[in-house]
Scaffold this active site. Structure first.
Site, short mmCIF file in Angstrom:
data_model
loop_
_atom_site.label_atom_id
_atom_site.label_comp_id
_atom_site.label_asym_id
_atom_site.label_seq_id
_atom_site.Cartn_x
_atom_site.Cartn_y
_atom_site.Cartn_z
N HIS A 14 57.45 -7.13 -29.67
CA HIS A 14 57.16 -7.09 -28.23
C HIS A 14 56.91 -5.59 -27.65
O HIS A 14 57.86 -5.33 -27.57
CB HIS A 14 58.51 -7.77 -27.51
CG HIS A 14 58.32 -7.99 -25.55
ND1 HIS A 14 57.22 -7.10 -25.20
CD2 HIS A 14 57.99 -9.08 -25.27
CE1 HIS A 14 57.35 -7.76 -23.38
NE2 HIS A 14 57.50 -9.06 -24.16
N GLU B 260 51.54 -7.92 -28.56
CA GLU B 260 53.01 -8.53 -29.15
C GLU B 260 52.14 -9.51 -30.16
O GLU B 260 52.30 -10.69 -29.49
CB GLU B 260 53.73 -8.98 -28.04
CG GLU B 260 53.79 -8.68 -26.96
CD GLU B 260 54.29 -9.24 -25.75
OE1 GLU B 260 55.63 -10.23 -25.93
OE2 GLU B 260 54.03 -9.05 -24.67
#
Ligand code: TA6
Length: 331
Positions: free
Chosen positions: A185, A289
């Site tokens: 992320h 991500e």
């Protein structure tokens, strides 16, 4: 020394300048709230920092000492809250469903340094790296009843590029397979989100989290940002470019073993609703991500998965549409 010969006096050690630095090429120090973190110093002053809490990269600096990742000024460095920024690891789940917390628990656990990892074929020029490992606690096994070994190598390459290599092995002894979803992320620091565009996701299908995860097809040119975005691009290319026009800098994101890519910016309303995120900080960050979301990864006992993220930051001295800046830079 030949057998029987008189013992010779030991030769003096080579001068420090010639002494081959010995591993490990990292330093373990205390960070915010007393949490331990590893610092990597690479060639030409490049730098990276990884908290043992969450196994989370929280800093990546280039040879000018510029911070390339975004960390919120309101980030909370106190378990069980995940650190807001850097590269949180979403495992064994991306998103919020079932009895696991949002994005799984790997980013809320204390990792340890893995002194004796199984060999990982690497570029011998890479000296600055650290190996971390996470295994489930008894508590974890209650919420996700699977044994695993999650090994993470964070490395700084000779040109300051940052790589994260995850190896996840099913160590169940009951013969059971397990499935999981995963994401790096990654929060990139950008000068002004309205000056940023993303190349490489044109015409890709995506699930729009702002429209009930409905499936759409992306338009034919670079993505620009004028409002909240939360999209999971499916079967995305292995290279994605984030072009920061104001800084004349391009992040090149290369992914292996991770078919999808999430693009997220909370924009103003969501920014205000997050207590660990400054109201105006959405202007200076973008999450891209690399992930495995649409199709979960399934491992049989003994099987191991590898997922790799490589990041580089290069001058954007090239026109758009060419994703390989190195080709242009050598051109
Ligand atoms: O990656 C995008 C996303 O799933 C968004 O929906 C938003 O929830 C973001 O992750 C942050 O999640 P977190 O649990 O870190 O606050």
């Amino acid at each position: 020394m030949a057998a029987g010969a008189p013992p010779s006096s030991p030769s003096p050690p080579p001068p420090a300048s010639q002494q081959q630095q010995q591993p490990p090429f990292y330093e373990l120090v205390k960070g915010s709230s007393g949490l331990e973190k590893v610092q990597l110093r690479g060639a030409r002053g490049c730098f990276a920092e990884i908290y043992l809490y969450g196994g989370q990269v929280t800093s990546w600096k280039n040879d000018h000492g510029e911070e390339l990742l975004f960390i919120s000024s309101k980030a909370i460095f106190k378990p069980p809250k995940a650190i807001r920024g850097g590269i949180p690891i979403c495992f064994p789940q991306f998103g919020a469903h079932g009895n696991l917390e949002q994005h799984g628990f790997a980013r809320n656990r204390l990792w340890t340094i893995d002194d004796n990892p199984p060999p990982l074929p690497v570029n011998p020029a890479i000296k600055a790296f650290v190996d971390l490992i996470l295994k489930p606690s008894e508590e974890d096994l209650k919420i996700w009843p699977h044994s695993f070994e999650f090994r993470l190598r964070v490395a700084l390459g000779p040109t300051g590029d940052l790589s994260l290599t995850s190896r996840i092995r099913n160590t169940n002894t009951d013969g059971r397979s397990f499935s999981y979803t995963f994401a790096y992320h990654t929060y990139f620091s950008v000068s002004d989100i309205s000056e940023v565009r993303v190349e490489g996701l044109e015409t890709m299908d995506y699930l729009d989290n702002l429209k009930g995860k409905e499936r759409f097809t992306e338009q034919g040119d670079a993505i620009v940002f004028e409002s909240e975005i939360d999209k999971v691009y499916l079967a995305a290319p292995s290279k994605i470019a984030i072009i920061d026009h104001e800084k004349k800098r391009t992040f090149v994101v290369t992914k292996e073993g991770l078919p999808d890519a999430v693009v997220w910016n909370p924009w103003d309303k969501k920014a205000k609703a997050m207590q660990d995120f400054g109201d105006g900080e959405y202007k200076h960050m973008l999450c891209v991500e690399p992930a495995a979301i649409e199709k979960s990864i399934t491992l049989k006992p003994g099987e191991e998965w590898k997922g790799r993220l490589a990041l580089s930051a290069v001058p954007s001295s090239y026109c758009s549409g060419q994703l390989d800046p190195l080709k242009v830079l050598q051109g």
